[in-house]
Design a protein around this motif. Sequence first.
Motif, PDB file in Angstrom:
ATOM      1  N   MET A   1      21.422  -5.767   0.700  1.00  0.00           N
ATOM      2  CA  MET A   1      20.089  -6.180  -0.124  1.00  0.00           C
ATOM      3  C   MET A   1      19.023  -4.963   0.612  1.00  0.00           C
ATOM      4  O   MET A   1      18.901  -5.289   1.812  1.00  0.00           O
ATOM      5  N   SER A   2      18.197  -4.696   0.156  1.00  0.00           N
ATOM      6  CA  SER A   2      17.124  -3.631   0.311  1.00  0.00           C
ATOM      7  C   SER A   2      16.026  -4.409   1.017  1.00  0.00           C
ATOM      8  O   SER A   2      15.475  -5.497   0.456  1.00  0.00           O
ATOM      9  N   LYS A   3      15.468  -3.803   2.098  1.00  0.00           N
ATOM     10  CA  LYS A   3      14.368  -4.308   2.701  1.00  0.00           C
ATOM     11  C   LYS A   3      13.549  -2.990   3.061  1.00  0.00           C
ATOM     12  O   LYS A   3      13.986  -2.250   3.926  1.00  0.00           O
ATOM     13  N   VAL A   4      12.722  -2.674   2.365  1.00  0.00           N
ATOM     14  CA  VAL A   4      11.688  -1.523   2.288  1.00  0.00           C
ATOM     15  C   VAL A   4      10.523  -1.856   2.891  1.00  0.00           C
ATOM     16  O   VAL A   4       9.814  -2.612   2.263  1.00  0.00           O
ATOM     17  N   VAL A   5       9.879  -0.790   3.739  1.00  0.00           N
ATOM     18  CA  VAL A   5       8.526  -0.852   4.155  1.00  0.00           C
ATOM     19  C   VAL A   5       7.875   0.369   3.464  1.00  0.00           C
ATOM     20  O   VAL A   5       8.361   1.569   3.924  1.00  0.00           O
ATOM     21  N   ILE A   6       6.716   0.140   3.334  1.00  0.00           N
ATOM     22  CA  ILE A   6       5.824   1.502   2.560  1.00  0.00           C
ATOM     23  C   ILE A   6       4.632   1.270   3.220  1.00  0.00           C
ATOM     24  O   ILE A   6       3.918   0.274   3.355  1.00  0.00           O
ATOM     25  N   PHE A   7       4.141   2.493   3.856  1.00  0.00           N
ATOM     26  CA  PHE A   7       2.873   2.423   4.388  1.00  0.00           C
ATOM     27  C   PHE A   7       2.128   3.845   4.269  1.00  0.00           C
ATOM     28  O   PHE A   7       2.849   4.791   3.841  1.00  0.00           O
ATOM     29  N   GLY A   8       0.809   3.951   4.659  1.00  0.00           N
ATOM     30  CA  GLY A   8       0.134   5.252   4.382  1.00  0.00           C
ATOM     31  C   GLY A   8      -1.307   4.894   4.331  1.00  0.00           C
ATOM     32  O   GLY A   8      -1.798   3.626   4.264  1.00  0.00           O
ATOM     33  N   ASN A   9      -2.144   5.898   3.966  1.00  0.00           N
ATOM     34  CA  ASN A   9      -3.577   5.618   3.746  1.00  0.00           C
ATOM     35  C   ASN A   9      -3.786   4.812   2.724  1.00  0.00           C
ATOM     36  O   ASN A   9      -3.151   4.471   1.726  1.00  0.00           O
TER      37      ASN A   9
ATOM     38  N   LEU B   1       5.468  -8.004  -0.780  1.00  0.00           N
ATOM     39  CA  LEU B   1       4.432  -8.567   0.192  1.00  0.00           C
ATOM     40  C   LEU B   1       3.455  -7.587   0.370  1.00  0.00           C
ATOM     41  O   LEU B   1       3.637  -6.281   0.860  1.00  0.00           O
ATOM     42  N   ASP B   2       2.190  -7.591  -0.021  1.00  0.00           N
ATOM     43  CA  ASP B   2       1.096  -6.772   0.255  1.00  0.00           C
ATOM     44  C   ASP B   2       0.548  -7.039   1.573  1.00  0.00           C
ATOM     45  O   ASP B   2      -0.073  -8.472   1.539  1.00  0.00           O
ATOM     46  N   LEU B   3       0.473  -6.671   2.445  1.00  0.00           N
ATOM     47  CA  LEU B   3       0.045  -6.928   3.948  1.00  0.00           C
ATOM     48  C   LEU B   3      -1.510  -7.456   3.695  1.00  0.00           C
ATOM     49  O   LEU B   3      -2.128  -8.088   4.648  1.00  0.00           O
ATOM     50  N   ASP B   4      -2.227  -7.003   2.792  1.00  0.00           N
ATOM     51  CA  ASP B   4      -3.508  -7.274   2.732  1.00  0.00           C
ATOM     52  C   ASP B   4      -3.638  -8.862   2.569  1.00  0.00           C
ATOM     53  O   ASP B   4      -4.831  -9.383   2.922  1.00  0.00           O
ATOM     54  N   THR B   5      -2.824  -9.257   1.915  1.00  0.00           N
ATOM     55  CA  THR B   5      -2.858 -10.819   1.659  1.00  0.00           C
ATOM     56  C   THR B   5      -2.438 -11.733   2.987  1.00  0.00           C
ATOM     57  O   THR B   5      -2.875 -12.957   2.935  1.00  0.00           O
ATOM     58  N   VAL B   6      -2.092 -11.010   3.942  1.00  0.00           N
ATOM     59  CA  VAL B   6      -1.744 -11.810   5.356  1.00  0.00           C
ATOM     60  C   VAL B   6      -2.571 -11.212   6.296  1.00  0.00           C
ATOM     61  O   VAL B   6      -2.289 -11.863   7.441  1.00  0.00           O
ATOM     62  N   ALA B   7      -3.498 -10.366   6.177  1.00  0.00           N
ATOM     63  CA  ALA B   7      -4.084  -9.534   7.520  1.00  0.00           C
ATOM     64  C   ALA B   7      -5.536 -10.174   7.533  1.00  0.00           C
ATOM     65  O   ALA B   7      -6.093  -9.942   8.632  1.00  0.00           O
TER      66      ALA B   7
ATOM     67  N   GLY C   1      -0.811   5.170  -2.837  1.00  0.00           N
ATOM     68  CA  GLY C   1      -0.179   4.726  -3.864  1.00  0.00           C
ATOM     69  C   GLY C   1       1.088   3.734  -3.436  1.00  0.00           C
ATOM     70  O   GLY C   1       2.000   3.084  -3.917  1.00  0.00           O
ATOM     71  N   LYS C   2       0.521   2.810  -2.284  1.00  0.00           N
ATOM     72  CA  LYS C   2       1.708   1.850  -1.789  1.00  0.00           C
ATOM     73  C   LYS C   2       1.881   1.008  -2.569  1.00  0.00           C
ATOM     74  O   LYS C   2       3.027   0.415  -2.797  1.00  0.00           O
ATOM     75  N   SER C   3       0.707   0.211  -3.417  1.00  0.00           N
ATOM     76  CA  SER C   3       1.120  -1.211  -4.033  1.00  0.00           C
ATOM     77  C   SER C   3       1.536  -0.514  -5.312  1.00  0.00           C
ATOM     78  O   SER C   3       2.734  -1.445  -5.853  1.00  0.00           O
ATOM     79  N   THR C   4       1.640   0.517  -5.787  1.00  0.00           N
ATOM     80  CA  THR C   4       2.107   0.923  -7.024  1.00  0.00           C
ATOM     81  C   THR C   4       3.551   1.264  -6.759  1.00  0.00           C
ATOM     82  O   THR C   4       4.376   0.616  -7.798  1.00  0.00           O
ATOM     83  N   LEU C   5       3.994   2.049  -5.906  1.00  0.00           N
ATOM     84  CA  LEU C   5       5.271   2.336  -5.474  1.00  0.00           C
ATOM     85  C   LEU C   5       6.077   1.013  -5.207  1.00  0.00           C
ATOM     86  O   LEU C   5       7.203   0.451  -5.720  1.00  0.00           O
TER      87      LEU C   5
ATOM     88  N   SER D   1      11.641 -15.257   6.018  1.00  0.00           N
ATOM     89  CA  SER D   1      12.829 -16.225   5.805  1.00  0.00           C
ATOM     90  C   SER D   1      13.044 -16.769   4.337  1.00  0.00           C
ATOM     91  O   SER D   1      14.205 -17.508   4.068  1.00  0.00           O
ATOM     92  N   THR D   2      12.328 -16.551   3.491  1.00  0.00           N
ATOM     93  CA  THR D   2      12.389 -16.958   2.090  1.00  0.00           C
ATOM     94  C   THR D   2      12.927 -15.951   1.177  1.00  0.00           C
ATOM     95  O   THR D   2      13.065 -16.294  -0.047  1.00  0.00           O
ATOM     96  N   ASN D   3      13.296 -14.769   1.517  1.00  0.00           N
ATOM     97  CA  ASN D   3      13.515 -13.599   0.635  1.00  0.00           C
ATOM     98  C   ASN D   3      14.310 -12.743   1.497  1.00  0.00           C
ATOM     99  O   ASN D   3      14.584 -12.177   2.682  1.00  0.00           O
ATOM    100  N   SER D   4      15.520 -12.448   0.802  1.00  0.00           N
ATOM    101  CA  SER D   4      16.656 -11.782   1.468  1.00  0.00           C
ATOM    102  C   SER D   4      16.518 -10.179   1.096  1.00  0.00           C
ATOM    103  O   SER D   4      17.146  -9.455   1.947  1.00  0.00           O
ATOM    104  N   GLY D   5      15.781  -9.863  -0.018  1.00  0.00           N
ATOM    105  CA  GLY D   5      15.479  -8.644  -0.177  1.00  0.00           C
ATOM    106  C   GLY D   5      14.120  -8.250  -0.479  1.00  0.00           C
ATOM    107  O   GLY D   5      13.385  -9.422  -1.264  1.00  0.00           O
ATOM    108  N   TRP D   6      13.308  -7.483  -0.066  1.00  0.00           N
ATOM    109  CA  TRP D   6      11.863  -7.126  -0.197  1.00  0.00           C
ATOM    110  C   TRP D   6      11.353  -5.869  -0.051  1.00  0.00           C
ATOM    111  O   TRP D   6      12.080  -4.873   0.323  1.00  0.00           O
ATOM    112  N   VAL D   7      10.077  -5.825  -0.354  1.00  0.00           N
ATOM    113  CA  VAL D   7       9.339  -4.567  -0.054  1.00  0.00           C
ATOM    114  C   VAL D   7       7.795  -4.938   0.430  1.00  0.00           C
ATOM    115  O   VAL D   7       7.382  -5.943  -0.207  1.00  0.00           O
ATOM    116  N   ILE D   8       7.680  -4.531   1.805  1.00  0.00           N
ATOM    117  CA  ILE D   8       6.301  -4.968   2.249  1.00  0.00           C
ATOM    118  C   ILE D   8       5.619  -3.521   2.479  1.00  0.00           C
ATOM    119  O   ILE D   8       6.210  -2.478   2.758  1.00  0.00           O
TER     120      ILE D   8
END
Length: 162
Positions: free
Chosen positions: A1-9, A30-36, A13-17, A60-67
């Motif tokens: 299962m994919s577990k992808v981290v996207i970052f940048g300024n 998971l948009d880190l703005d919601t937990v930061a 386009g992080k949220s869009t991608l 712990s509740t998701n086996s595949g994710w994009v953060i």
Amino acid sequence: MSKVVIFGNSGSGKSTLAKELSLQNNLAHLDLDTVAWKPITPPKRLPMSESGKLINDFLSTNSGWVIEGCYSDLLELVTAQATEVIFLNLPVSACIENAKNRPWEPHKYENKEAQDANLEMLIDWIAQYTARTDTFSKLAHEKLFNDFQGEKTMYVSNQQHI
């Protein structure tokens, strides 16, 4: 299962991608703005321990994710579990244009007018990306990208991943 981290300024386009990858691959997003941030005005960062707990609850509740996010300190909490990282390393000018054309983000602002009222501050923030040395800086993002030992991709324009 994919577990992808996207970052940048901000505005890269992080949220869009992340939304695209989430929908295409049936991954939790998971948009880190919601937990930061504490939900107060002016905004103030949550303690790392609180953000870390929220992130761990998500993991712990998701086996595949994009953060996705611009917080290198929070991203470092998940990169060891990631199967891939994507660094949106766009020119500052492109990030500013994206911010100006950004659709309303209802999870961050009560309406489009409130979002637009924050635009001048956001553009100033984006413009400082290459000069900053904090967790939100290009320097921190380059280190995160260079230190990651798995599959990694760097995009220098939004057209590269469309």
